[in-house]
Design a protein around this motif. Structure first.
Motif, short mmCIF file in Angstrom:
data_model
loop_
_atom_site.label_atom_id
_atom_site.label_comp_id
_atom_site.label_asym_id
_atom_site.label_seq_id
_atom_site.Cartn_x
_atom_site.Cartn_y
_atom_site.Cartn_z
N CYS A 26 10.37 52.89 37.02
CA CYS A 26 9.14 52.08 37.00
C CYS A 26 7.92 52.85 37.49
O CYS A 26 6.79 52.36 37.40
CB CYS A 26 9.32 50.79 37.81
N ALA A 61 19.83 51.03 43.95
CA ALA A 61 18.94 50.46 42.94
C ALA A 61 17.51 50.41 43.47
O ALA A 61 17.29 50.24 44.67
CB ALA A 61 19.40 49.05 42.58
N CYS A 62 16.54 50.56 42.57
CA CYS A 62 15.13 50.46 42.97
C CYS A 62 14.86 49.01 43.39
O CYS A 62 15.12 48.08 42.63
CB CYS A 62 14.24 50.85 41.78
N PRO A 63 14.33 48.80 44.61
CA PRO A 63 14.05 47.43 45.06
C PRO A 63 12.98 46.74 44.20
O PRO A 63 12.88 45.52 44.22
CB PRO A 63 13.52 47.61 46.48
N CYS A 84 12.21 47.49 40.55
CA CYS A 84 12.59 47.20 39.15
C CYS A 84 14.10 47.00 38.99
O CYS A 84 14.56 46.66 37.90
CB CYS A 84 12.09 48.30 38.22
N GLU A 85 14.84 47.24 40.05
CA GLU A 85 16.29 47.01 40.11
C GLU A 85 17.13 47.98 39.28
O GLU A 85 18.33 47.81 39.14
CB GLU A 85 16.63 45.54 39.77
N ASN A 86 16.50 48.99 38.67
CA ASN A 86 17.28 50.00 37.94
C ASN A 86 18.02 50.89 38.93
O ASN A 86 17.48 51.29 39.95
CB ASN A 86 16.35 50.85 37.08
N MET A 87 19.24 51.23 38.58
CA MET A 87 20.10 52.01 39.46
C MET A 87 19.97 53.51 39.17
O MET A 87 19.96 53.91 37.99
CB MET A 87 21.55 51.57 39.22
N CYS A 146 10.36 55.71 42.09
CA CYS A 146 11.34 55.35 41.07
C CYS A 146 10.92 55.97 39.74
O CYS A 146 9.81 55.73 39.27
CB CYS A 146 11.43 53.83 40.95
#
Ligand code: OAD
Length: 234
Positions: free
Chosen positions: A120, A135-137, A139-142, A117
């Motif tokens: 992060c 989305a990154c599992p 940090c959840e950023n898409m 990612c």
């Protein structure tokens, strides 16, 4: 008892060729079908992330239908049975060495079965297709996930560790690589300067052929098991 204690092995695409994984620079290799500037640079990913994802998704999916060959198995056997240290440095991004049983290994050009990612900075195991709308599992950023692959213009992984191993090597084996991509192509000179015996095992003489003290040419699935057998008996 082998006369060598510390063995460093460098492998390239040729070691996986007999498993059905394409090499890069042979006549029907990957770079004959794709322009590396379209799929293997940070600029290519910025320009057209879908094209880059499609390229690596296809190669990742292909791993489920290929298997380690006799060369991968012989390299793993050397690690298990050699009384000293064996470090495997691979330029390959497939997972065939680990599936054959190698454990002390460094994937200097990254791994198809991982993504990273850019938000992060974390790398994680990844077995499915990658796309820009995931989305990154962690940090959840898409939209920040990318293949965990070293592209042209990027620094390979583990370089400090690799140079430390080369400085301590008694034996350096280069297997199935054309010796055209640096820094890996320069490892033989480093090992030689450190006093290691240097051996090339490849289908044909590589670019760095003149740096090797010993050369064995043929298909990896044949010459590597024979070489390992001889080494373990020495
Ligand atoms: P190459 O495709 O450049 O070279 C593969 C070598 O394997 C050639 O010298 C072939 O003669 C040899 N070969 C083919 N079949 C073989 C067999 N059955 N047994 C033994 N040898 C065989 O691949 P690499 O040297 O791995 O990097 O390429 C280095 C890097 O260039 C790759 O990691 C990749 C590529 O661009 C990145 O993508 C960053």
């Amino acid at each position: 008892m082998s006369p060598f204690h510390n063995i460093v092995i460098l492998t390239g695409a040729g070691v996986s060729a007999e498993s059905g994984v394409s090499t890069f620079r042979d006549q029907d290799g990957v770079w004959a079908k794709y322009d590396l500037n379209d799929v293997a640079t940070p600029e290519a990913f910025q320009r057209n992330p879908k094209r880059v994802h499609d390229f690596y998704n296809q190669r990742r999916a292909n791993l489920s239908s290929v298997h380690p060959n006799k060369a991968h198995k012989a390299i793993a056997r050397l690690e298990t049975e050699h009384s000293g240290n064996v470090v495997l440095v691979t330029q390959n991004v497939d997972n065939l060495h680990e599936r054959a049983g190698s454990t002390n290994m460094l994937h200097m050009h990254g791994e198809l079965m991982k993504v990273r990612c850019d938000a992060c900075g974390q790398a994680l195991e990844w077995g499915i297709d990658l796309a820009t709308d995931i989305a990154c599992p962690l940090c959840e950023n898409m939209g920040f996930l990318r293949p965990h692959i070293v592209w042209f213009g990027e620094m390979p992984f583990y370089m400090d560790q690799i140079y430390r191993h080369l400085a301590e090597a008694d034996l350096f084996l280069s297997i199935g690589t054309s010796g055209t991509v640096y820094p890996a192509a320069g490892f033989v000179a480093e090992a030689r300067a450190a006093g290691a015996h240097t051996v090339e095992l490849n289908l044909e003489p590589s670019e760095g052929e003149s740096y090797f003290a010993e050369k064995i040419y043929g298909a990896a699935g044949t010459i590597v098991p024979t070489y390992v057998e001889t080494l373990l008996k020495a």
